[in-house]
Design a protein around this motif. Structure first.
Motif, PDB file in Angstrom:
ATOM      1  N   ASN A  24       5.728   9.270   0.589  1.00 15.65           N
ATOM      2  CA  ASN A  24       4.458   9.332  -0.124  1.00 15.65           C
ATOM      3  C   ASN A  24       3.342   9.233   0.914  1.00 15.65           C
ATOM      4  OD1 ASN A  24       2.301   8.866  -1.781  1.00 15.65           O
ATOM      5  ND2 ASN A  24       3.036   6.934  -2.608  1.00 15.65           N
TER       6      ASN A  24
ATOM      7  N   GLY B  21       0.796  -1.225   0.000  1.00 10.97           N
ATOM      8  CA  GLY B  21       0.000   0.000   0.000  1.00 10.97           C
ATOM      9  C   GLY B  21       0.825   1.269   0.000  1.00 10.97           C
TER      10      GLY B  21
ATOM     11  N   SER C 118       2.152   1.727  -8.143  1.00 11.50           N
ATOM     12  CA  SER C 118       1.725   2.977  -8.782  1.00 11.50           C
ATOM     13  C   SER C 118       2.936   3.739  -9.308  1.00 11.50           C
ATOM     14  CB  SER C 118       0.969   3.863  -7.790  1.00 11.50           C
ATOM     15  OG  SER C 118      -0.112   3.167  -7.226  1.00 11.50           O
TER      16      SER C 118
HETATM   17  N1  LIG Z   1       0.712   9.321  -3.761  1.00 12.29           N
HETATM   18  C1  LIG Z   1      -0.404   8.683  -3.496  1.00 12.29           C
HETATM   19  N2  LIG Z   1      -1.389   9.329  -2.884  1.00 12.29           N
HETATM   20  C2  LIG Z   1      -2.543   8.710  -2.603  1.00 12.29           C
HETATM   21  N3  LIG Z   1      -2.803   7.433  -2.877  1.00 12.29           N
HETATM   22  C3  LIG Z   1      -1.836   6.742  -3.472  1.00 12.29           C
HETATM   23  C4  LIG Z   1      -0.585   7.326  -3.815  1.00 12.29           C
HETATM   24  N4  LIG Z   1       0.187   6.375  -4.379  1.00 12.29           N
HETATM   25  C5  LIG Z   1      -0.559   5.260  -4.409  1.00 12.29           C
HETATM   26  N5  LIG Z   1      -1.775   5.492  -3.882  1.00 12.29           N
HETATM   27  C6  LIG Z   1      -2.872   4.527  -3.717  1.00 12.29           C
HETATM   28  O1  LIG Z   1      -2.453   3.660  -2.689  1.00 12.29           O
HETATM   29  C7  LIG Z   1      -2.895   2.356  -2.971  1.00 12.29           C
HETATM   30  C8  LIG Z   1      -1.723   1.416  -2.972  1.00 12.29           C
HETATM   31  O2  LIG Z   1      -0.890   1.726  -4.062  1.00 12.29           O
HETATM   32  P1  LIG Z   1      -0.052   0.589  -4.754  1.00 12.29           P
HETATM   33  O3  LIG Z   1       0.728   1.253  -5.839  1.00 12.29           O
HETATM   34  O4  LIG Z   1      -0.921  -0.554  -5.127  1.00 12.29           O
HETATM   35  O5  LIG Z   1       0.928   0.181  -3.560  1.00 12.29           O
HETATM   36  P2  LIG Z   1       1.806  -1.114  -3.363  1.00 12.29           P
HETATM   37  O6  LIG Z   1       2.194  -1.606  -4.736  1.00 12.29           O
HETATM   38  O7  LIG Z   1       2.980  -0.618  -2.574  1.00 12.29           O
HETATM   39  O8  LIG Z   1       0.953  -2.061  -2.594  1.00 12.29           O
HETATM   40  C9  LIG Z   1      -3.610   2.415  -4.310  1.00 12.29           C
HETATM   41  O9  LIG Z   1      -4.994   2.497  -4.055  1.00 12.29           O
HETATM   42  C10 LIG Z   1      -3.093   3.674  -4.927  1.00 12.29           C
HETATM   43  O10 LIG Z   1      -4.062   4.242  -5.776  1.00 12.29           O
END
Ligand SMILES: Nc1ncnc2c1ncn2[C@@H]1O[C@H](COP(=O)(O)OP(=O)(O)O)[C@@H](O)[C@H]1O
Ligand SMILES: Nc1ncnc2c1ncn2[C@@H]1O[C@H](COP(=O)(O)OS(=O)(=O)O)[C@@H](OP(=O)(O)O)[C@H]1O
Length: 294
Positions: free
Chosen positions: A261, A121, A126
């Motif tokens: 982040n 998360g 992303s």
């Molecule tokens: N900078 C950000 N601000 C708000 N939400 C974010 C940000 N970056 C990612 N997210 C959200 O956080 C959640 C987890 O992101 P993700 O890329 O799947 O993380 P991971 O791969 O580390 O588990 C997703 O719902 C994404 O849309």
């Protein structure tokens, strides 16, 4: 990116001026001395870039950075390494006349590994996607190795027990190394919670070609996002050994880029910040010569 954009992100980002140690042997020794175990199950809660002054002396050597990787560190750059582990003998490295330099020249870039580590998360996937798009738009070839995705195939036999996580990271490190050798900018995004295994992956690459990016996001923010509902299930005891809840995450002590982040709102407010974060990495690549033929 303009200075204001950097500053906005730098509320949120720290780019270290790469590793000071130019000598692979020195760096190997440093890694051996700096690796230690952090069993804090809250993981990223206090995870800030701590830098050299917080390194602890320890006699724990990296599990994967064995004598084999030591000798690789001292000879690997020539590409002549003969890999022999406990199970494989009588194998000889076969060189091809088309070299890494040839491939890099063909696509006008330098192969490397961007290793994105952080809690579930924290935004690893992303950032990986936004970065890959940014590179693509600049005509640069990248490929994402995402932990979740690889666990559907190559690593589908692995659990989340410590030993399997270590094997997961080892395999991804080896695959990433192949992509870098192909001249590709390989973006690996997986939790990779253990310092020793990340250090071992770093040791597979020539000096400078492993660029570690730490998604420094507090656990409570990741938990508030919880896009897959996994934290909720872990808190309810339905998932055992969930990173940050009841399994450790060891934040990097010494990495090239830290991204804080912290936003906990949805994508609409984050999309620009994601591209700013990606731009930080692109700038790093640009400044360090990865976006042109070496
Ligand atoms: N900078 C950000 N601000 C708000 N939400 C974010 C940000 N970056 C990612 N997210 C959200 O956080 C959640 C987890 O992101 P993700 O890329 O799947 O993380 P991971 O791969 O580390 O588990 C997703 O719902 C994404 O849309
Ligand atoms: N027990 C436990 N702990 C942590 N994560 C779990 C667990 N069980 C399933 N998941 C999901 O698996 C994704 C992490 O896989 P990785 O290969 O990146 O993990 S690791 O590097 O081997 O630790 C992770 O994906 P991300 O949320 O993208 O990080 C989770 O969705």
């Amino acid at each position: 990116m303009d200075a204001a954009a950097v500053a906005r992100c730098v509320g949120s980002c720290y780019v270290s001026p790469a590793f000071g140690d130019s000598d692979p042997l020195r760096r190997f020794l440093r890694l051996s001395l700096s690796s230690s175990t952090n069993l804090d199950p809250t993981g990223g809660k206090n995870s800030k870039f701590r830098g050299k002054s917080h390194r602890r002396l320890s006699f724990v050597r990296p599990i994967m950075a064995t004598d084999e990787s030591f000798s690789k560190l001292t000879s690997d750059c020539a590409g002549e390494t003969q890999k022999i582990n406990g199970k494989q003998k009588n194998i000889v490295w076969h060189d091809c006349p088309v070299t890494k330099s040839d491939r890099q020249e063909l696509i006008n870039q330098k192969g490397c590994v961007i290793w994105i580590t952080g809690l579930s998360g924290s935004g690893k996937s992303s950032l990986a996607c936004t970065l890959s798009r940014a590179l693509h738009n600049r005509g640069k070839l990248s490929y994402i190795l995402d932990g979740d995705n690889l666990r559907h195939g190559l690593n589908s036999d692995l659990t989340f027990e410590a030993e399997d996580r270590a094997e997961n990271i080892r395999r991804v490190g080896e695959v990433a190394k192949l992509f870098a050798d192909a001249g590709v900018i390989c973006i690996a995004s997986l939790i990779s919670p253990y310092r020793r295994e990340r250090a071992a992956c770093r040791a597979l690459l020539p000096q400078g070609d492993f660029i570690e990016v730490f998604m420094d996001v507090p656990l409570h923010v990741c938990e508030a996002r919880d896009p897959k509902g996994l934290y909720k299930r872990a808190r309810a005891g339905k998932i055992k050994g969930f990173t940050g809840v009841d399994d450790p995450y060891e934040p990097p002590l010494d990495c090239e880029i830290v991204i804080q982040n912290n936003r906990d709102k949805g994508l609409s407010s984050s999309s620009s910040s994601l591209s700013e974060m990606a731009e930080i990495v692109v700038s790093y690549l640009d400044e360090n010569g990865y976006l042109k033929t070496p």
